[in-house]
Design a protein around this motif. Structure first.
Motif, PDB file in Angstrom:
ATOM      1  N   ILE A 108       3.524  11.415  -1.964  1.00 59.11           N
ATOM      2  CA  ILE A 108       4.626  10.444  -1.841  1.00 59.11           C
ATOM      3  C   ILE A 108       4.090   9.026  -1.953  1.00 59.11           C
ATOM      4  CG2 ILE A 108       6.310   9.482  -0.213  1.00 59.11           C
ATOM      5  CD1 ILE A 108       6.777  12.371   0.769  1.00 59.11           C
ATOM      6  N   HIS A 109       2.976   8.738  -1.287  1.00 60.64           N
ATOM      7  CA  HIS A 109       2.379   7.402  -1.366  1.00 60.64           C
ATOM      8  C   HIS A 109       1.901   7.109  -2.787  1.00 60.64           C
ATOM      9  CE1 HIS A 109      -0.634   4.201  -0.682  1.00 60.64           C
ATOM     10  NE2 HIS A 109       0.260   3.805   0.209  1.00 60.64           N
ATOM     11  N   SER A 110       1.335   8.089  -3.460  1.00 58.37           N
ATOM     12  CA  SER A 110       0.866   7.903  -4.826  1.00 58.37           C
ATOM     13  C   SER A 110       2.033   7.604  -5.772  1.00 58.37           C
ATOM     14  CB  SER A 110       0.112   9.146  -5.287  1.00 58.37           C
ATOM     15  OG  SER A 110      -0.305   8.997  -6.610  1.00 58.37           O
ATOM     16  N   ASP A 111       3.143   8.332  -5.617  1.00 61.74           N
ATOM     17  CA  ASP A 111       4.319   8.069  -6.451  1.00 61.74           C
ATOM     18  C   ASP A 111       4.877   6.676  -6.207  1.00 61.74           C
ATOM     19  OD1 ASP A 111       4.138  10.567  -7.564  1.00 61.74           O
ATOM     20  OD2 ASP A 111       5.675  11.470  -6.271  1.00 61.74           O
ATOM     21  N   TYR A 112       4.894   6.263  -4.954  1.00 64.58           N
ATOM     22  CA  TYR A 112       5.387   4.926  -4.610  1.00 64.58           C
ATOM     23  C   TYR A 112       4.528   3.840  -5.267  1.00 64.58           C
ATOM     24  CZ  TYR A 112       6.261   0.764  -1.823  1.00 64.58           C
ATOM     25  OH  TYR A 112       6.528  -0.521  -1.421  1.00 64.58           O
ATOM     26  N   VAL A 113       3.219   3.972  -5.181  1.00 59.01           N
ATOM     27  CA  VAL A 113       2.323   2.975  -5.770  1.00 59.01           C
ATOM     28  C   VAL A 113       2.466   2.953  -7.288  1.00 59.01           C
ATOM     29  CG1 VAL A 113      -0.116   2.407  -6.147  1.00 59.01           C
ATOM     30  CG2 VAL A 113       0.682   2.988  -3.858  1.00 59.01           C
ATOM     31  N   GLN A 114       2.599   4.111  -7.914  1.00 62.14           N
ATOM     32  CA  GLN A 114       2.738   4.172  -9.369  1.00 62.14           C
ATOM     33  C   GLN A 114       4.041   3.538  -9.838  1.00 62.14           C
ATOM     34  OE1 GLN A 114       2.028   8.011 -11.090  1.00 62.14           O
ATOM     35  NE2 GLN A 114       0.231   8.374  -9.814  1.00 62.14           N
ATOM     36  N   LYS A 115       5.125   3.734  -9.087  1.00 67.96           N
ATOM     37  CA  LYS A 115       6.413   3.166  -9.487  1.00 67.96           C
ATOM     38  C   LYS A 115       6.477   1.652  -9.252  1.00 67.96           C
ATOM     39  CE  LYS A 115       9.441   7.181  -9.133  1.00 67.96           C
ATOM     40  NZ  LYS A 115       8.601   7.953  -9.930  1.00 67.96           N
ATOM     41  N   MET A 116       5.803   1.154  -8.243  1.00 70.48           N
ATOM     42  CA  MET A 116       5.862  -0.268  -7.903  1.00 70.48           C
ATOM     43  C   MET A 116       4.753  -1.084  -8.562  1.00 70.48           C
ATOM     44  SD  MET A 116       8.537  -0.095  -6.208  1.00 70.48           S
ATOM     45  CE  MET A 116       8.785  -1.694  -5.521  1.00 70.48           C
ATOM     46  N   SER A 117       3.922  -0.452  -9.350  1.00 62.42           N
ATOM     47  CA  SER A 117       2.805  -1.128 -10.016  1.00 62.42           C
ATOM     48  C   SER A 117       3.321  -1.993 -11.161  1.00 62.42           C
ATOM     49  CB  SER A 117       1.821  -0.094 -10.553  1.00 62.42           C
ATOM     50  OG  SER A 117       0.794  -0.719 -11.273  1.00 62.42           O
ATOM     51  N   PRO A 118       2.685  -3.153 -11.379  1.00 64.17           N
ATOM     52  CA  PRO A 118       3.094  -3.988 -12.516  1.00 64.17           C
ATOM     53  C   PRO A 118       2.701  -3.335 -13.841  1.00 64.17           C
ATOM     54  CG  PRO A 118       1.173  -4.916 -11.462  1.00 64.17           C
ATOM     55  CD  PRO A 118       1.605  -3.760 -10.619  1.00 64.17           C
TER      56      PRO A 118
ATOM     57  N   ASN B 247      -6.728  10.563  10.611  1.00 66.91           N
ATOM     58  CA  ASN B 247      -7.854   9.799  10.078  1.00 66.91           C
ATOM     59  C   ASN B 247      -7.952   9.915   8.552  1.00 66.91           C
ATOM     60  OD1 ASN B 247      -9.966   7.999  10.418  1.00 66.91           O
ATOM     61  ND2 ASN B 247     -11.506   9.603  10.456  1.00 66.91           N
ATOM     62  N   VAL B 248      -6.926  10.446   7.901  1.00 65.38           N
ATOM     63  CA  VAL B 248      -6.862  10.501   6.444  1.00 65.38           C
ATOM     64  C   VAL B 248      -6.071   9.274   5.996  1.00 65.38           C
ATOM     65  CG1 VAL B 248      -6.053  11.793   4.441  1.00 65.38           C
ATOM     66  CG2 VAL B 248      -6.953  13.004   6.428  1.00 65.38           C
ATOM     67  N   TRP B 249      -6.719   8.440   5.181  1.00 65.60           N
ATOM     68  CA  TRP B 249      -6.049   7.217   4.739  1.00 65.60           C
ATOM     69  C   TRP B 249      -5.324   7.464   3.425  1.00 65.60           C
ATOM     70  CZ3 TRP B 249      -8.274   5.378   0.173  1.00 65.60           C
ATOM     71  CH2 TRP B 249      -9.573   5.811  -0.090  1.00 65.60           C
ATOM     72  N   LEU B 250      -4.139   6.870   3.318  1.00 64.96           N
ATOM     73  CA  LEU B 250      -3.323   7.040   2.119  1.00 64.96           C
ATOM     74  C   LEU B 250      -3.698   6.024   1.050  1.00 64.96           C
ATOM     75  CD1 LEU B 250       0.121   7.582   3.852  1.00 64.96           C
ATOM     76  CD2 LEU B 250      -1.477   9.313   3.031  1.00 64.96           C
ATOM     77  N   GLY B 251      -4.025   4.828   1.466  1.00 64.99           N
ATOM     78  CA  GLY B 251      -4.385   3.784   0.519  1.00 64.99           C
ATOM     79  C   GLY B 251      -5.202   2.708   1.201  1.00 64.99           C
ATOM     80  N   LEU B 252      -5.827   1.869   0.401  1.00 66.04           N
ATOM     81  CA  LEU B 252      -6.618   0.767   0.940  1.00 66.04           C
ATOM     82  C   LEU B 252      -6.218  -0.522   0.242  1.00 66.04           C
ATOM     83  CD1 LEU B 252      -9.006   0.127  -1.358  1.00 66.04           C
ATOM     84  CD2 LEU B 252      -9.983   2.149  -0.346  1.00 66.04           C
ATOM     85  N   VAL B 253      -6.670  -1.635   0.784  1.00 67.86           N
ATOM     86  CA  VAL B 253      -6.295  -2.954   0.277  1.00 67.86           C
ATOM     87  C   VAL B 253      -7.557  -3.703  -0.137  1.00 67.86           C
ATOM     88  CG1 VAL B 253      -5.229  -5.153   0.878  1.00 67.86           C
ATOM     89  CG2 VAL B 253      -4.243  -3.041   1.741  1.00 67.86           C
ATOM     90  N   CYS B 254      -7.519  -4.259  -1.349  1.00 67.24           N
ATOM     91  CA  CYS B 254      -8.587  -5.141  -1.822  1.00 67.24           C
ATOM     92  C   CYS B 254      -8.098  -6.575  -1.656  1.00 67.24           C
ATOM     93  CB  CYS B 254      -8.913  -4.878  -3.293  1.00 67.24           C
ATOM     94  SG  CYS B 254      -9.641  -3.287  -3.606  1.00 67.24           S
TER      95      CYS B 254
END
Length: 183
Positions: free
Chosen positions: A27-37, A143-150
């Motif tokens: 679900i997190h992966s789909d969200y990031v892919q859809k909201m990506s520029p 302790n499983v992370w869905l995403g990280l921030v740069c």
């Protein structure tokens, strides 16, 4: 750095195989892919083997930065307010951006961002300052992370105008290797 070589943000792989964790990661992966520029940002991994690096600032000491690979990864880009600093040339803004990456997309690209890598987005080279996990980036207490921030900053590079082509040399890097023909 390869995703499998990472030392930070390790988690138990048995927990990552649970059904609820797999569903949350998808679900997190789909969200990031859809909201990506569109087009997605290009991550440029600095080749740390061929370049000489300053161990304190993690910056290359060569006149030209060498990249081991360039990868387009979909992510969410968030711009922050510029931080105005007083420098020798006057008051200058430090433009900051955050790139939110997904765990599954990083695994597919076999890439893990590091401090000092560059991100080419919107005509600017963004320098990665920190790679962090947001407090709400973990799935339920596993302790499983869905995403990280740069966390990045646009370094002051001359007049900091956008580059049309990253592979093309900027005028300051060009040499007079081709003399003018004699008339």
């Amino acid at each position: 750095m390869k995703y499998t070589e990472r030392r930070d943000f390790n988690y138990d792989m048995a927990l990552a195989g649970r059904g609820d964790v797999v569903t949350a990661m998808r679900i997190h992966s789909d969200y990031v892919q859809k909201m990506s520029p569109i087009p997605p940002p290009k991550f440029m991994e600095v080749d740390r083997n061929s370049s000489h690096f300053d161990p304190l600032w993690h910056m290359p000491l060569d006149s030209r930065t060498h990249f081991s690979r360039e990868i387009e990864i979909k992510c969410i880009v968030t711009a922050e307010r510029p931080d105005w600093r007083l420098t020798k040339i006057g008051i200058t803004p430090q433009q900051k951006r955050k790139f939110t990456l997904d765990n599954l997309l990083l695994q597919q690209a076999d890439y893990f961002p590091q401090r000092g890598d560059l991100i080419f987005y919107d005509g600017f080279r963004n320098l990665i300052l920190n790679v962090v996990l947001e407090p709400n980036g973990y799935w339920n207490q596993t302790n499983v992370w869905l995403g990280l921030v740069c966390e990045t900053i646009i370094p002051v590079d001359g007049d900091a105008r956008p580059l049309t082509n990253v592979g093309e040399l900027v005028p300051a890097e060009k040499t007079n290797s081709h003399p003018l023909p004699e008339a």
